[in-house]
Every structure is written in structure tokens, then in C-alpha cells.
Design a protein around this motif. Structure first.
Motif, PDB file in Angstrom:
ATOM      1  N   PHE A   1      -2.569  -1.204  -7.979  1.00 52.58           N
ATOM      2  CA  PHE A   1      -2.899  -0.434  -6.928  1.00 52.58           C
ATOM      3  C   PHE A   1      -3.057   1.095  -7.462  1.00 52.58           C
ATOM      4  O   PHE A   1      -4.024   1.747  -7.051  1.00 52.58           O
ATOM      5  CB  PHE A   1      -2.530  -0.868  -5.444  1.00 52.58           C
ATOM      6  CG  PHE A   1      -3.275  -1.815  -4.750  1.00 52.58           C
ATOM      7  CD1 PHE A   1      -4.248  -1.497  -4.115  1.00 52.58           C
ATOM      8  CD2 PHE A   1      -2.576  -3.259  -4.999  1.00 52.58           C
ATOM      9  CE1 PHE A   1      -5.162  -2.724  -3.401  1.00 52.58           C
ATOM     10  CE2 PHE A   1      -3.272  -4.290  -4.176  1.00 52.58           C
ATOM     11  CZ  PHE A   1      -4.352  -4.030  -3.369  1.00 52.58           C
TER      12      PHE A   1
ATOM     13  N   LEU B   1       0.768  -1.242   0.027  1.00 53.73           N
ATOM     14  CA  LEU B   1       0.068  -0.083  -0.043  1.00 53.73           C
ATOM     15  C   LEU B   1       0.847   1.344   0.175  1.00 53.73           C
ATOM     16  O   LEU B   1       0.721   2.237  -0.740  1.00 53.73           O
ATOM     17  CB  LEU B   1      -0.939   0.030   1.211  1.00 53.73           C
ATOM     18  CG  LEU B   1      -1.807   1.370   1.455  1.00 53.73           C
ATOM     19  CD1 LEU B   1      -2.604   1.689   0.204  1.00 53.73           C
ATOM     20  CD2 LEU B   1      -2.495   1.008   2.733  1.00 53.73           C
TER      21      LEU B   1
ATOM     22  N   VAL C   1      -8.799   1.568   1.084  1.00 55.03           N
ATOM     23  CA  VAL C   1      -7.690   0.553   0.523  1.00 55.03           C
ATOM     24  C   VAL C   1      -7.367  -0.529   1.379  1.00 55.03           C
ATOM     25  O   VAL C   1      -6.905  -0.217   2.372  1.00 55.03           O
ATOM     26  CB  VAL C   1      -6.284   1.183  -0.342  1.00 55.03           C
ATOM     27  CG1 VAL C   1      -5.633   0.292  -1.093  1.00 55.03           C
ATOM     28  CG2 VAL C   1      -6.856   2.192  -1.278  1.00 55.03           C
TER      29      VAL C   1
ATOM     30  N   PRO D   1      -5.346  -3.678   1.203  1.00 56.13           N
ATOM     31  CA  PRO D   1      -4.423  -4.668   0.331  1.00 56.13           C
ATOM     32  C   PRO D   1      -4.283  -6.167   0.900  1.00 56.13           C
ATOM     33  O   PRO D   1      -3.445  -6.642   0.426  1.00 56.13           O
ATOM     34  CB  PRO D   1      -3.248  -3.917   0.002  1.00 56.13           C
ATOM     35  CG  PRO D   1      -3.116  -3.367   1.375  1.00 56.13           C
ATOM     36  CD  PRO D   1      -4.209  -2.895   2.101  1.00 56.13           C
TER      37      PRO D   1
ATOM     38  N   ILE E   1      -7.726  -6.579  -6.825  1.00 52.84           N
ATOM     39  CA  ILE E   1      -6.651  -6.386  -7.370  1.00 52.84           C
ATOM     40  C   ILE E   1      -5.814  -7.606  -6.983  1.00 52.84           C
ATOM     41  O   ILE E   1      -5.897  -7.872  -5.593  1.00 52.84           O
ATOM     42  CB  ILE E   1      -5.936  -5.062  -7.366  1.00 52.84           C
ATOM     43  CG1 ILE E   1      -6.760  -4.200  -8.076  1.00 52.84           C
ATOM     44  CG2 ILE E   1      -4.687  -5.065  -8.055  1.00 52.84           C
ATOM     45  CD1 ILE E   1      -6.306  -2.508  -7.573  1.00 52.84           C
TER      46      ILE E   1
ATOM     47  N   ILE F   1     -10.979  -0.197  -2.724  1.00 51.59           N
ATOM     48  CA  ILE F   1     -10.138  -1.284  -3.364  1.00 51.59           C
ATOM     49  C   ILE F   1      -9.680  -2.235  -2.298  1.00 51.59           C
ATOM     50  O   ILE F   1      -9.149  -1.794  -1.533  1.00 51.59           O
ATOM     51  CB  ILE F   1      -9.055  -0.233  -4.134  1.00 51.59           C
ATOM     52  CG1 ILE F   1      -9.702   0.672  -5.050  1.00 51.59           C
ATOM     53  CG2 ILE F   1      -8.003  -1.222  -4.786  1.00 51.59           C
ATOM     54  CD1 ILE F   1      -8.656   1.648  -5.724  1.00 51.59           C
ATOM     55  N   THR F   2      -9.792  -3.425  -3.026  1.00 46.54           N
ATOM     56  CA  THR F   2      -9.051  -4.487  -1.974  1.00 46.54           C
ATOM     57  C   THR F   2      -8.479  -5.732  -2.689  1.00 46.54           C
ATOM     58  O   THR F   2      -8.332  -5.538  -4.012  1.00 46.54           O
ATOM     59  CB  THR F   2     -10.568  -4.892  -1.037  1.00 46.54           C
ATOM     60  OG1 THR F   2      -9.875  -5.727  -0.052  1.00 46.54           O
ATOM     61  CG2 THR F   2     -11.233  -5.907  -1.925  1.00 46.54           C
ATOM     62  N   SER F   3      -8.128  -6.752  -2.014  1.00 44.29           N
ATOM     63  CA  SER F   3      -7.537  -7.714  -2.631  1.00 44.29           C
ATOM     64  C   SER F   3      -8.137  -8.750  -3.139  1.00 44.29           C
ATOM     65  O   SER F   3      -9.449  -8.872  -2.790  1.00 44.29           O
ATOM     66  CB  SER F   3      -6.286  -8.454  -1.446  1.00 44.29           C
ATOM     67  OG  SER F   3      -5.544  -7.632  -1.144  1.00 44.29           O
TER      68      SER F   3
ATOM     69  N   SER G   1       2.432   1.722  -3.587  1.00 44.36           N
ATOM     70  CA  SER G   1       1.436   2.252  -4.350  1.00 44.36           C
ATOM     71  C   SER G   1       1.064   3.733  -4.068  1.00 44.36           C
ATOM     72  O   SER G   1       0.937   4.489  -5.233  1.00 44.36           O
ATOM     73  CB  SER G   1       0.199   1.389  -4.568  1.00 44.36           C
ATOM     74  OG  SER G   1      -0.447   1.216  -3.245  1.00 44.36           O
TER      75      SER G   1
END
Length: 353
Positions: free
Chosen positions: A307, A192, A258, A260, A299, A281-283, A195
Motif C-alpha cells: 500500500f 492504512l 485509499v 483497504p 492490493i 487504491i483499494t483491496s 502504510s
């Protein structure tokens, strides 16, 4: 109906597993909980764990009631079932991260695995965690009940307001990326930060706000070194633990959430962010696609470039942002603490004579 509620450390802090239990407990109606806990005697890391391993078993043995259902509320307390002869036992197992992800050889976790096998019922939080329990613990599938976490919609709802950010020295015209969670390797915060560094080359007026406490030895130090090497000391803000009322305001104040993580048994923060109208936004790993459905951008958690690219897209594309927000609000409403409480009550009633 009375439940022997074997809950470990007595604490007023609400996060993760304690949030799950407190939200369900408040909705259990006429169920009486015989809380069996041990006092918070020290803020020094490790001291309370010593009490948990060497003193708490004696407290539990003394305070349980013979005919009550015994509900062990966390997987890392399952060792108690190996040390004490308990009948009518339920264990809530959110995940088995030390075994399934870190491949630990810790003797306490070997005891936890044996204790989990002795439970008459396991409550878990996702299909992903259920499959992990079946695979790694070799526990019968038909004795596992999935009761997912949810969102308190009386607290987490859309009420957009940036004023809380002044407390953290963030200016009105700055964009804010939020992360909520602990600090340990599986949380993937280093990706994170990388990114975020790439994103900052495109959007200069931007901050990364991190809520949550360090809980893993040495990780905060590594993160601070990474931040210094990227010259981001003024742009990454560590807020520490915040109470829920303030957390809801933070979700409503930021531009993007976010998450991740490489491995989660469930992952409540993405749902809370969605409920507050914040795009997520996540994994694409572990339980997270199961949690967010089509209401977030997912992602490869190792792809810092992707990311950064997707964060930039959401921040500059109002149409995309509005679509994700709309889907997120709808998705968050699919998870209800009232429904989780009803399912828990049903499990308790299965143990009635």
C-alpha cells in the motif's frame, strides 16, 4: 402503486444503506411509499437498537397495509419477517457481514437469517453478495436480483479545488490521503495507518484525512493508540460525519483515495472518488475488484508495504495518476441511480396481481 416501506430508524443522515435507498426513492416516479419507521430517541449507543428489536415490530404490524408489497430495506431488519406474518415481501440485503465475515452467534442475526429465507424476493448489490447469500443463507439463486449502488453525478463530479481542506487545518502544499467509511475491524484502517506511516518517511508534507463515524466499540481507541505509538497525532485527522455536499468537495480536494477494506458487500466510496477525478487504491478482496474493475490499483489488504509503495508511486508519477483518473471517471459513469431505480421498479411490478 403503494409500497409498505419498512425502513427502520428515521434519520436525516445519508451514508451507506440510507444513501442507496434515498437515491433510488427519489427516482421511483409514481410509486407511493408508506414509510414505516421509528423515531430517533437517543444518541446513546444501543438505545435505538432496543427500540428496533422490542418496539418496532409492533409499529410495523400496526402500520402495514394488507395488499401492499412489503419492502424491508435492510438485512438487519429481516428478523421482522420471522416475528410478523407478512405477505409479498422483498428484503434488500446489502451483505451478510455478521454471518459470513464475523461468524456471529448473535440470536438476532439467527432471526435475520431465518427472516431472509422467508422473503419472496431478495435485492442485493453485487455478485459477491449474491453468492454469499446463496452460500450462507441457503436462499434460492433465482429469487435474488442484483441492483448495484451508483453515483449521483450531479453531486459527485470533477471540480478540483483544495479550499475545503483549510477547514481541517491542512495546508495548501500538503498532500492528502483520504479514507471514507466507518471504523470496525473489517475496514482495515490499522493497515492504512501503518502504510501511511511508511509513506510519511518518503513524503513528509502529507496528511491522512478520515471521514466517517466510529461505529464499533473500542476501535477508535485502538486507532488512537496506534497513531500515538507512531507519533502521527498531527498527521491523521478525524473529520467525523460530513454532509454529502461537503463530502463531494473533499473528494475533489485530496490527492489520493485509499480503501483497504477486508470485506464489502459493494463499497460506494471508491466510485464516488473516481467520479470526482481522484485516483483510487483499494483491496483485492470481497466485492471491491467487481466494483472498480481496471480503474483502480488493487492490493492484498494485509500488505502495508505494498500500500505504501503504490501510494508513493501514484503521488510522484503524474502519468500513472492521470491514467488511473481517466479510467476512474469512465468506470464511475457505468453506475447509474436511474438504472438502479428502473430495476427496483421492475421488481415491485412483479408483485402486481
Amino acid at each position: 402503486m403503494e409500497i409498505d416501506y419498512i425502513n427502520g430508524l428515521k434519520t436525516d443522515e445519508i451514508f451507506g444503506m440510507s444513501k442507496y435507498q434515498s437515491e433510488i426513492n427519489s427516482r421511483l416516479g409514481n410509486i407511493k411509499l408508506n414509510r414505516i419507521e421509528y423515531p430517533d430517541i437517543s444518541k446513546t449507543p444501543g438505545v435505538n437498537k432496543i427500540v428496533e428489536y422490542f418496539v418496532y415490530p409492533f409499529i410495523v404490524k400496526k402500520e402495514v397495509t394488507k395488499n401492499n408489497v412489503k419492502h424491508v430495506t435492510r438485512q438487519d431488519l429481516a428478523f421482522l419477517l420471522e416475528l410478523i406474518d407478512l405477505k409479498k415481501t422483498i428484503v434488500t440485503c446489502h451483505d451478510i457481514i455478521p454471518i459470513a465475515y464475523y461468524h456471529t452467534q448473535n440470536p438476532i442475526w439467527k432471526l435475520n437469517a431465518k427472516g431472509l429465507r422467508k422473503a419472496e424476493k431478495i435485492i442485493t448489490v453485487s455478485e459477491f453478495s449474491k453468492n454469499d447469500i446463496i452460500k450462507h443463507i441457503r436462499y434460492p439463486e433465482d429469487k435474488i436480483e442484483i441492483i448495484p449502488p451508483a453515483v449521483n453525478h450531479n453531486l459527485y463530479y470533477q471540480n478540483r479545488n483544495k479550499s475545503i481542506l483549510k477547514k481541517y487545518g491542512i495546508k495548501e502544499d500538503e498532500k492528502v490521503i483520504l479514507y471514507v467509511g466507518a471504523e470496525e475491524p473489517r475496514k482495515n484502517i490499522q493497515v492504512l495507518i501503518n502504510s501511511f506511516d511508511k509513506l510519511k518517511s518518503k513524503i513528509s508534507q502529507i496528511k491522512l484525512l478520515k471521514v466517517g463515524t466510529p461505529n464499533y466499540l473500542g476501535v477508535r481507541e485502538k486507532l488512537l493508540k496506534q497513531i500515538e505509538s507512531l507519533n502521527l497525532q498531527k498527521d491523521v485527522i478525524f473529520a467525523g460525519y460530513v454532509p454529502e455536499s461537503e463530502l463531494a468537495k473533499i473528494y475533489n480536494a485530496v490527492d489520493l483515495f485509499v480503501f483497504p477494506s477486508l470485506y464489502e458487500g459493494f463499497g460506494i466510496p471508491p466510485l464516488e472518488a473516481m467520479a470526482c477525478g481522484t485516483p483510487v487504491i483499494t483491496s483485492n478482496s470481497s466485492s471491491l475488484p467487481e466494483v472498480v474493475g481496471d480503474a483502480a490499483i488493487i492490493i492484498d489488504p494485509y500488505d502495508a508495504n505494498k500500500f505504501a509503495e503504490k501510494m508513493y508511486e501514484v503521488l510522484i508519477n503524474d502519468g500513472l495518476k492521470e491514467e488511473i483518473v481517466r479510467k476512474g471517471l469512465r468506470r464511475s459513469k457505468m453506475f447509474s441511480w436511474e438504472d438502479s431505480a428502473r430495476k427496483t421498479l421492475k421488481v415491485y411490478k412483479e408483485f402486481r396481481p
